[in-house]
Scaffold this motif. Structure first.
Motif, PDB file in Angstrom:
ATOM      1  N   LEU A 285     -10.564  75.131  89.497  1.00 11.35           N
ATOM      2  CA  LEU A 285     -10.223  73.840  90.101  1.00 11.35           C
ATOM      3  C   LEU A 285     -11.383  72.889  89.838  1.00 11.35           C
ATOM      4  CD1 LEU A 285      -8.422  72.100  92.040  1.00 11.35           C
ATOM      5  CD2 LEU A 285      -9.746  73.086  93.916  1.00 11.35           C
ATOM      6  N   LYS A 286     -11.109  71.716  89.299  1.00 14.28           N
ATOM      7  CA  LYS A 286     -12.149  70.761  88.940  1.00 14.28           C
ATOM      8  C   LYS A 286     -12.955  70.361  90.179  1.00 14.28           C
ATOM      9  CE  LYS A 286     -12.916  66.282  86.737  1.00 14.28           C
ATOM     10  NZ  LYS A 286     -12.282  65.079  86.122  1.00 14.28           N
ATOM     11  N   GLY A 287     -14.287  70.400  90.004  1.00 16.98           N
ATOM     12  CA  GLY A 287     -15.168  69.963  91.083  1.00 16.98           C
ATOM     13  C   GLY A 287     -15.299  70.958  92.222  1.00 16.98           C
ATOM     14  N   PHE A 288     -14.947  72.213  91.977  1.00 17.72           N
ATOM     15  CA  PHE A 288     -14.987  73.216  93.049  1.00 17.72           C
ATOM     16  C   PHE A 288     -16.104  74.218  92.776  1.00 17.72           C
ATOM     17  CE2 PHE A 288     -13.718  77.399  94.681  1.00 17.72           C
ATOM     18  CZ  PHE A 288     -13.538  77.098  96.038  1.00 17.72           C
ATOM     19  N   LYS A 289     -16.862  74.578  93.827  1.00 21.88           N
ATOM     20  CA  LYS A 289     -17.922  75.570  93.725  1.00 21.88           C
ATOM     21  C   LYS A 289     -17.682  76.681  94.746  1.00 21.88           C
ATOM     22  CE  LYS A 289     -21.465  72.275  92.215  1.00 21.88           C
ATOM     23  NZ  LYS A 289     -22.811  71.685  92.527  1.00 21.88           N
ATOM     24  N   LEU A 290     -18.026  77.902  94.337  1.00 18.67           N
ATOM     25  CA  LEU A 290     -17.801  79.084  95.172  1.00 18.67           C
ATOM     26  C   LEU A 290     -19.062  79.943  95.099  1.00 18.67           C
ATOM     27  CD1 LEU A 290     -15.749  81.055  96.666  1.00 18.67           C
ATOM     28  CD2 LEU A 290     -15.247  81.950  94.399  1.00 18.67           C
TER      29      LEU A 290
END
Length: 360
Positions: A285-290
């Motif tokens: 998902l664009k712009g997503f960090k985990l």
């Protein structure tokens, strides 16, 4: 009798073997052995009843190249002590050399005391080939083995075996063999079956064994052995592919203790696993960090768009967690989950992403 394809050839030491209950060195010359058949006596250069070898030279036969039949036969001995001790097969080291011009001229047989007949195992004959030098008895090792796990008490108590030459004429140049040595052994099934790296169509299978050759059979859960997909391997872990997504499978494994078809362990298994559903293929998902991933408990997420929903699935596609944070940043505590791989699916108003995570 065959180099590399004898009755049963071991390329490595027999696997999963316990202490040898039965150890038998025939110690030629051995007067308890017998020699019979129709042949030119001079062609029997070494007679194992009086010599330390068995050697036949067709060049000394009369007439030259004429037919000959020779049997060298062991005395009766008992396999029952080994059987009762859990060792259900034997390995025989035989150093031999030969030159055959036709297949099946040389053979190995064992006595079936129930039927009163000699039995030729499937791989009990030698091919048309040359091994070593029979003229000066430059012999090389062949390992013969036999599974006696299904023998009756009568067969066990009255066991004997023989080597033979059956030349219809001009089919063998010569043969030389040293005194054989026989040892019983066990063939135990593998343990600790596991499945890792499960995907939509593949998985990695593993087990514990000291063996070097294995057979795997797998299929949809509940399949009958003999009807599944079959795979041989000389290493593990072993990968399998071509599976259906979102399906549950069983797998079995056994040790091929003889590197052939005659001495095999019982099947270990089944061990079940479920492939990943197609809906859980990883996508970003664009712009997503985990982070952190792997995690021991808390996993944190940051997004450019508000996270409307966060779901966690196991590899079987079962939903375990469903939260609706409706904010850019959130965290989920996974400490209650067992160690292993899971899928995390996040959704915004515009898009969604799926990530594989590891709970340590």
């Amino acid at each position: 009798m065959k180099k590399n394809i004898t009755l049963i050839l071991f390329i490595a030491l027999f696997s999963s073997a316990s202490a040898q209950i039965l150890t038998r060195n025939e110690n030629w010359p051995n007067a308890s052995w017998t020699v019979s058949g129709v042949y030119t006596p001079a062609a029997l250069v070494f007679n194992p009843t009086v010599d330390n070898k068995f050697k036949y030279d067709a060049a000394l036969a009369i007439p030259l190249g004429g037919a000959a039949t020779i049997f060298i036969e062991s005395p009766v001995f008992s396999l029952k002590p080994a059987f009762d001790g859990g060792e259900k097969a034997f390995r025989m080291d035989v150093f031999l050399s030969f030159q055959t011009l036709a297949a099946n001229v040389l053979f190995f047989e064992y006595w079936n005391a129930d039927s009163g007949t000699w039995v030729l195992p499937p791989d009990g004959t030698a091919p048309a080939a040359t091994q070593g030098s029979y003229t000066n008895c430059t012999n090389t090792l062949n390992d013969i083995s036999l599974d006696f796990s299904t023998f009756s008490t009568n067969q066990l108590l009255n066991f004997r075996y023989r080597f033979g030459i059956n030349d219809a004429g001009g089919q063998i140049a010569g043969f030389c063999m040293n005194s054989p040595v026989l040892n019983s052994f066990s063939c135990m099934p593998p343990t600790n079956l596991t499945v890792t790296n499960i995907g939509t169509s593949n998985a990695t299978l593993d087990w514990t064994s000291s063996g070097t050759n294995f057979e795997i059979e797998y299929g949809l859960q509940g399949f009958t052995l003999g009807t599944g997909m079959f795979q041989s391997t000389n290493t593990h872990p072993a990968g399998i592919a071509g599976l259906n997504a979102g399906a549950t499978y069983d797998f079995y494994v056994r040790d091929n203790c003889s590197n052939s078809q005659a001495v095999k362990s019982a099947w270990a298994g089944p061990q079940s696993f479920t492939t990943v559903s197609l809906g859980l293929i990883e996508q970003t998902l664009k712009g997503f960090k985990l982070y952190p991933n792997p995690t021991k408990g808390i996993i944190s997420m940051e997004s450019e768009k508000a996270l409307n929903e966060v779901k966690i699935f196991n590899l079987a596609g079962q939903e375990l967690v469903n939260v609706k944070p409706n904010k850019l940043n959130t965290s989920i505590d996974l400490s209650s989950l067992s160690s292993g791989f899971y899928f995390l699916k996040v959704s915004t108003d515009e898009d969604s992403g799926t990530y594989k995570i590891l709970k340590e």
